[in-house]
Every structure is written in C-alpha cells, then in structure tokens.
Design a protein around this motif. Sequence first.
Motif, PDB file in Angstrom:
ATOM      1  N   THR A  40      18.805   4.976  -7.261  1.00 38.00           N
ATOM      2  CA  THR A  40      19.953   4.084  -6.519  1.00 38.00           C
ATOM      3  C   THR A  40      18.843   3.140  -5.532  1.00 38.00           C
ATOM      4  O   THR A  40      18.556   2.426  -5.217  1.00 38.00           O
ATOM      5  N   VAL A  41      17.791   4.293  -4.917  1.00 41.02           N
ATOM      6  CA  VAL A  41      17.397   3.402  -3.469  1.00 41.02           C
ATOM      7  C   VAL A  41      15.859   3.225  -4.262  1.00 41.02           C
ATOM      8  O   VAL A  41      15.014   2.082  -3.711  1.00 41.02           O
ATOM      9  N   ARG A  42      16.228   3.003  -5.472  1.00 41.29           N
ATOM     10  CA  ARG A  42      14.434   2.668  -5.985  1.00 41.29           C
ATOM     11  C   ARG A  42      13.377   2.745  -5.513  1.00 41.29           C
ATOM     12  O   ARG A  42      12.415   2.140  -4.689  1.00 41.29           O
ATOM     13  N   VAL A  43      13.204   4.176  -5.187  1.00 41.97           N
ATOM     14  CA  VAL A  43      12.059   4.908  -3.967  1.00 41.97           C
ATOM     15  C   VAL A  43      10.709   3.913  -5.089  1.00 41.97           C
ATOM     16  O   VAL A  43       9.762   3.851  -3.971  1.00 41.97           O
ATOM     17  N   ALA A  44      10.173   4.582  -6.056  1.00 40.90           N
ATOM     18  CA  ALA A  44       8.845   3.565  -6.671  1.00 40.90           C
ATOM     19  C   ALA A  44       8.472   1.975  -5.726  1.00 40.90           C
ATOM     20  O   ALA A  44       7.472   1.727  -5.977  1.00 40.90           O
ATOM     21  N   PHE A  45       9.573   2.162  -6.233  1.00 38.57           N
ATOM     22  CA  PHE A  45       9.388   0.175  -5.762  1.00 38.57           C
ATOM     23  C   PHE A  45       8.967   0.021  -4.882  1.00 38.57           C
ATOM     24  O   PHE A  45       8.327  -1.020  -4.019  1.00 38.57           O
ATOM     25  N   LEU A  46       9.683   0.629  -3.795  1.00 37.40           N
ATOM     26  CA  LEU A  46      10.219   0.694  -2.130  1.00 37.40           C
ATOM     27  C   LEU A  46       8.420   1.450  -1.383  1.00 37.40           C
ATOM     28  O   LEU A  46       8.366   0.548  -0.670  1.00 37.40           O
ATOM     29  N   ALA A  47       8.232   2.212  -2.672  1.00 35.95           N
ATOM     30  CA  ALA A  47       7.077   3.258  -1.924  1.00 35.95           C
ATOM     31  C   ALA A  47       6.112   1.627  -2.433  1.00 35.95           C
ATOM     32  O   ALA A  47       4.584   1.544  -1.430  1.00 35.95           O
ATOM     33  N   ASP A  48       5.891   0.553  -3.495  1.00 38.03           N
ATOM     34  CA  ASP A  48       5.175   0.157  -4.121  1.00 38.03           C
ATOM     35  C   ASP A  48       4.529  -1.110  -2.968  1.00 38.03           C
ATOM     36  O   ASP A  48       3.993  -2.204  -2.076  1.00 38.03           O
ATOM     37  N   ARG A  49       5.632  -1.145  -2.531  1.00 37.57           N
ATOM     38  CA  ARG A  49       6.094  -2.507  -1.105  1.00 37.57           C
ATOM     39  C   ARG A  49       5.751  -1.876   0.311  1.00 37.57           C
ATOM     40  O   ARG A  49       4.568  -2.732   1.128  1.00 37.57           O
ATOM     41  N   LEU A  50       5.929  -0.295   0.458  1.00 30.96           N
ATOM     42  CA  LEU A  50       4.978   0.041   1.425  1.00 30.96           C
ATOM     43  C   LEU A  50       4.037  -0.253   1.889  1.00 30.96           C
ATOM     44  O   LEU A  50       3.024  -0.732   2.419  1.00 30.96           O
ATOM     45  N   LEU A  51       3.321   0.629   0.613  1.00 28.25           N
ATOM     46  CA  LEU A  51       2.106   0.562   0.326  1.00 28.25           C
ATOM     47  C   LEU A  51       1.096  -1.037   0.522  1.00 28.25           C
ATOM     48  O   LEU A  51      -0.365  -1.156   0.527  1.00 28.25           O
ATOM     49  N   ALA A  52       1.513  -2.076  -0.645  1.00 25.69           N
ATOM     50  CA  ALA A  52       1.156  -3.288  -0.089  1.00 25.69           C
ATOM     51  C   ALA A  52       0.812  -3.756   1.462  1.00 25.69           C
ATOM     52  O   ALA A  52       0.236  -4.640   1.438  1.00 25.69           O
ATOM     53  N   ARG A  53       1.744  -3.524   2.205  1.00 26.70           N
ATOM     54  CA  ARG A  53       1.971  -3.779   3.273  1.00 26.70           C
ATOM     55  C   ARG A  53       0.643  -2.431   4.338  1.00 26.70           C
ATOM     56  O   ARG A  53       0.542  -3.514   5.063  1.00 26.70           O
ATOM     57  N   GLY A  54       0.294  -2.235   3.332  1.00 31.57           N
ATOM     58  CA  GLY A  54      -1.065  -1.436   5.058  1.00 31.57           C
ATOM     59  C   GLY A  54      -2.285  -1.565   4.214  1.00 31.57           C
ATOM     60  O   GLY A  54      -2.873  -2.426   3.537  1.00 31.57           O
ATOM     61  N   ASP A  55      -3.062  -0.671   4.461  1.00 29.60           N
ATOM     62  CA  ASP A  55      -4.883  -0.641   3.967  1.00 29.60           C
ATOM     63  C   ASP A  55      -5.042  -0.310   2.471  1.00 29.60           C
ATOM     64  O   ASP A  55      -4.605   0.580   1.696  1.00 29.60           O
ATOM     65  N   PRO A  56      -5.837  -1.308   1.967  1.00 31.28           N
ATOM     66  CA  PRO A  56      -5.743  -1.531   0.495  1.00 31.28           C
ATOM     67  C   PRO A  56      -6.242   0.035   0.140  1.00 31.28           C
ATOM     68  O   PRO A  56      -6.142   0.251  -1.044  1.00 31.28           O
ATOM     69  N   SER A  57      -7.504   0.196   0.768  1.00 30.82           N
ATOM     70  CA  SER A  57      -8.205   1.662   0.534  1.00 30.82           C
ATOM     71  C   SER A  57      -7.034   3.320  -0.184  1.00 30.82           C
ATOM     72  O   SER A  57      -7.372   3.444  -0.693  1.00 30.82           O
ATOM     73  N   ILE A  58      -5.998   2.806   1.043  1.00 28.75           N
ATOM     74  CA  ILE A  58      -4.974   4.228   1.246  1.00 28.75           C
ATOM     75  C   ILE A  58      -4.344   3.575  -0.044  1.00 28.75           C
ATOM     76  O   ILE A  58      -3.337   4.625  -1.283  1.00 28.75           O
ATOM     77  N   ALA A  59      -3.806   2.556  -0.749  1.00 25.71           N
ATOM     78  CA  ALA A  59      -3.574   2.467  -1.784  1.00 25.71           C
ATOM     79  C   ALA A  59      -3.603   2.571  -3.274  1.00 25.71           C
ATOM     80  O   ALA A  59      -3.592   2.597  -3.994  1.00 25.71           O
ATOM     81  N   ARG A  60      -5.318   2.330  -3.170  1.00 19.85           N
ATOM     82  CA  ARG A  60      -6.137   2.641  -4.118  1.00 19.85           C
ATOM     83  C   ARG A  60      -6.429   4.619  -4.423  1.00 19.85           C
ATOM     84  O   ARG A  60      -5.941   4.770  -5.812  1.00 19.85           O
ATOM     85  N   GLU A  61      -6.373   4.922  -3.182  1.00 23.86           N
ATOM     86  CA  GLU A  61      -6.311   6.177  -3.129  1.00 23.86           C
ATOM     87  C   GLU A  61      -4.809   7.099  -4.142  1.00 23.86           C
ATOM     88  O   GLU A  61      -4.435   8.431  -4.274  1.00 23.86           O
ATOM     89  N   VAL A  62      -3.854   6.580  -3.188  1.00 29.38           N
ATOM     90  CA  VAL A  62      -3.058   6.569  -4.045  1.00 29.38           C
ATOM     91  C   VAL A  62      -2.271   6.177  -5.505  1.00 29.38           C
ATOM     92  O   VAL A  62      -2.187   7.619  -6.071  1.00 29.38           O
ATOM     93  N   ARG A  63      -2.975   5.657  -6.339  1.00 30.92           N
ATOM     94  CA  ARG A  63      -3.076   5.348  -7.014  1.00 30.92           C
ATOM     95  C   ARG A  63      -3.358   6.494  -8.235  1.00 30.92           C
ATOM     96  O   ARG A  63      -3.180   7.350  -9.276  1.00 30.92           O
TER      97      ARG A  63
END
Length: 197
Positions: free
Chosen positions: A72-95
């Motif tokens: 219902t909350v679409r957690v993965a979608f919201l996490a995607d958007r949170l990562l997009a607003r942060g440091d790209p290196s963190i997003a890369r490591e989470v992937r």
Amino acid sequence: MSLSRRTVLKQGMFASALLALGGSSFLALREGLSLPVPEEGLQVFGPAEYATFQALARRAFPAREGFPDADTVRVAFLADRLLARGDPSIAREVRQLLGLFDNALAGLLFTGRVTPFSRLPPEAQDAVLEGWRSSRLVFRRTAHQALRALAHAAYYSHPDAVRATGFVAPEGFHDPDAPVWRGSADGAFAGSGGTSR
C-alpha cells in the motif's frame, strides 16, 4: 535516513571478493522476484533491485491492523525516490547490496540456500533477515541495518503510515518573523536581529 558515507560495502576484502564472485557465477544468474515497474518509473533501482527491496519491505511491514502494508505504501518506490535525492555513491552501494542480498551464490555461502531471497517463502525470508541481523560478520550486520534504515525511512515518509502512528505534526510552529538570536550579546534567549537591548 541514517545512511552515510561510511559505506556498507567497503568493510574489508571479504565484501569486495564476495561481490566480485557473486557477479560471475552461474548461481548469481538465478533470477529473483519480478514485479511490475511503477508507472512513474525508477530513478535509482533497476527492476530486479526494486523487486528485491519490495520483498524485503513486505517482511518488515506486513499487513497489521491500523497500519498500511508495504505494498500500500509502495516502500520500494519511495526508497528509490529517497536515494535519488541523496549521495549517488550511497545509491550505488545500496544497489550493489541488494544484488548481493538476492544473490543465490551468496545465499549458498551464508545459509546453504540456492534460491534468491525474493523468491523464498515468508518464513525463510525471515530466517535470512535474522541471519544477516545477528551475523558474526560486521559487514552483514551493517548491511542489514542500512537496508532496514532505508525501508523505515521510506515507509514512514508516507502520510498513511505517519497517521497510523498517531503523530500529529505541529502547525504554525515556524514563524518567519520571529526574533533571530545571533549570539550572547542578544541575551540568553531574546534578541531581534541583535537589537533586543
């Protein structure tokens, strides 16, 4: 979100070697869960990472009275958007971490399973999560905490989840015309642009 430059994947040769091994083996190629990509698209996650994170979120936020579930909350979608607003290196490591988390070879090494995490039944997924949470390896415990922190940040960024907690955001708290404290010369608490005296 408590993710920081202190990375989750650079805590030693073990993690690096595992990532390299995981990307080059037959077991690593076993596909995990497949979910429809959101209509809005994804900014950070690929389809596989999106599905893995949503599978993880479903275990963290199952259906329970009074609270919206992970779908219902679409957690993965919201996490995607949170990562997009942060440091790209963190997003890369989470992937990278999600790739490892759903990797059949990593599963074999850690638990003896050869099924990707996202395709395991709920009870087995819980056991995997507990294994990462309580592992003797700092890398695994840190990775678990990083994913958990991201999932919670995403879940509680949704208005329905916040409302379910009973928290009511204060209104009128910010006053743009409030006096500005600039230092001890303004007194302990008072001061209007440094001219309160």
